[in-house]
Design an enzyme around this catalytic site. Structure first.
Site, mmCIF file in Angstrom:
data_model
loop_
_atom_site.group_PDB
_atom_site.id
_atom_site.type_symbol
_atom_site.label_atom_id
_atom_site.label_comp_id
_atom_site.label_asym_id
_atom_site.label_seq_id
_atom_site.Cartn_x
_atom_site.Cartn_y
_atom_site.Cartn_z
ATOM 1 C CD GLU A 18 -2.665 1.294 2.525
ATOM 2 O OE1 GLU A 18 -3.621 2.099 2.557
ATOM 3 O OE2 GLU A 18 -2.335 0.592 3.494
ATOM 4 C CE LYS B 257 1.456 -10.571 0.542
ATOM 5 N NZ LYS B 257 1.743 -10.195 1.918
ATOM 6 C CG ASN C 74 5.601 -11.540 1.499
ATOM 7 O OD1 ASN C 74 4.710 -10.880 2.009
ATOM 8 N ND2 ASN C 74 6.663 -10.957 0.978
ATOM 9 N N GLY C 75 8.437 -12.522 2.988
ATOM 10 C CA GLY C 75 9.057 -12.076 4.229
ATOM 11 C C GLY C 75 10.482 -12.560 4.352
ATOM 12 N N GLY D 16 8.909 -7.966 -1.073
ATOM 13 C CA GLY D 16 8.254 -6.717 -0.731
ATOM 14 C C GLY D 16 9.245 -5.583 -0.619
ATOM 15 N NE ARG D 17 9.694 -4.450 5.186
ATOM 16 C CZ ARG D 17 10.025 -4.603 6.453
ATOM 17 N NH1 ARG D 17 10.256 -3.536 7.203
ATOM 18 N NH2 ARG D 17 10.133 -5.801 6.985
ATOM 19 C CB CYS E 27 -3.592 -5.200 5.446
ATOM 20 S SG CYS E 27 -3.316 -3.471 5.884
#
Length: 317
Positions: A16, A142, A202-203, A226-227, A101
């Site tokens: 987001e 997710k 993920n992560g 992601g990041r 989220c």
């Protein structure tokens, strides 16, 4: 069940406020379909009213050879189902349901990671979307590893599968852990063992090598970044960009934002969001290097510095 449209096992995560159509397009343009297999929109929040075709298409952005899935977040409702039908009519290749989220707004609305305490409710939401559009496109889910702890991890994964998910993505942290390090990959292995469909991990991916490492260590079919992709948009191919390439990417992002009527200060704020994580090209090395970007109060100076970096590197070639 319709086949997943991904072209490779490496996926870009929905984030987001970051993975808007412009950022996604710039990242997609850096990669071949063999390196980056797919990505997703920022979540489209559904509350009381269904979203229109125009809104769905705005979220999707330009479509190309690498598929973009539409991520929806909301409680089971007529508005959610109608939005899913609208998305299919608009040509969406995949719908992903956000149960991960941890933002307070999502939790207050009993959406996102609020469902990590309610496997049966999660299954019900997945089932409702699958029954509505699942014969036409894949529906994926997710999740996080749990709410306050990971005791329901297997139950949550099985619930998503029972509801008809074609793939389950698991963020290896719980809702309570949010984005704190580390992300325990052993939870991904547990999820793989519990899942009857492909599992996407993920992560905790920080480098290109981690993409294959996660799959090999956990048994996941897909690995989602992601990041780390904010700090290295080339992470999926393993390309090591020069300072010139980094500056040009950031300037292209700035130009695109301002072409979409973003104000200068807001544009540079978005650049700083990336620079906070930037890890390649030597342009923000060490705490001092990063701080020099983030503490610069003059937005024109940030753009001028990027322009100088690009020109200096070009002159050395």
């Amino acid at each position: 069940m319709p086949r997943l449209p991904f072209t490779a096992p490496n996926l870009l995560a929905p984030m987001e406020g970051v993975t808007d159509p412009l950022f996604r397009q710039l990242v997609l343009e850096l990669h071949e379909p063999k390196d980056l297999g797919g990505t997703f929109t920022e979540f489209l929040r559904i509350s009381h009213q269904a979203r229109t075709r125009r809104t769905v298409l705005q979220h999707l952005g330009t479509q190309g050879p690498i598929p973009v899935g539409l991520q929806l977040m909301g409680r089971k409702s007529d508005a959610l189902l109608e939005t899913a039908r609208t998305a299919v009519a608009a040509g969406v290749q995949l719908i992903d349901l956000n149960f991960g989220c941890p933002a307070k707004g999502a939790l207050k609305g009993c959406a996102g990671a609020a469902m990590m305490d309610d496997p049966r409710g999660l299954e019900d939401v997945v089932q409702s979307i699958h029954d509505t559009v699942g014969s036409e496109i894949p529906v994926t889910a997710k999740l996080r590893a749990g709410g306050d702890d990971d005791s329901l991890l297997e139950d949550l994964v099985r619930a998503a599968c029972a509801g008809g998910a074609a793939m389950v993505t698991l963020h290896a942290r719980t809702r309570k852990e949010a984005y704190a390090a580390p992300a325990p990959w052993e939870r991904l292995a547990r999820a793989v063992a519990a899942s009857s469909v492909p599992l996407c991990g993920n992560g905790g991916i920080d480098s290109h090598a981690d993409l294959a490492g996660m799959r090999q260590e956990t048994g996941c079919t897909y690995a989602m970044v992601g990041r780390a992709a904010l700090g290295n948009p080339w992470i999926f191919s393993g390309h090591q960009p020069t300072a010139k390439e980094c500056a040009e990417f950031l300037l292209a992002y700035a130009d695109g934002l301002m072409a979409r009527d973003a104000p200068l200060r807001g544009t540079v704020s978005r650049l700083k969001q990336l620079l906070r994580h930037w890890s390649v090209g030597g342009i923000a090395e060490g705490p001092e290097g990063r701080r020099s970007w983030l503490h610069e109060g003059d937005p024109e100076a940030v753009l001028a510095r990027l322009g100088t970096l690009a020109e200096q590197d070009r002159q050395r070639v």
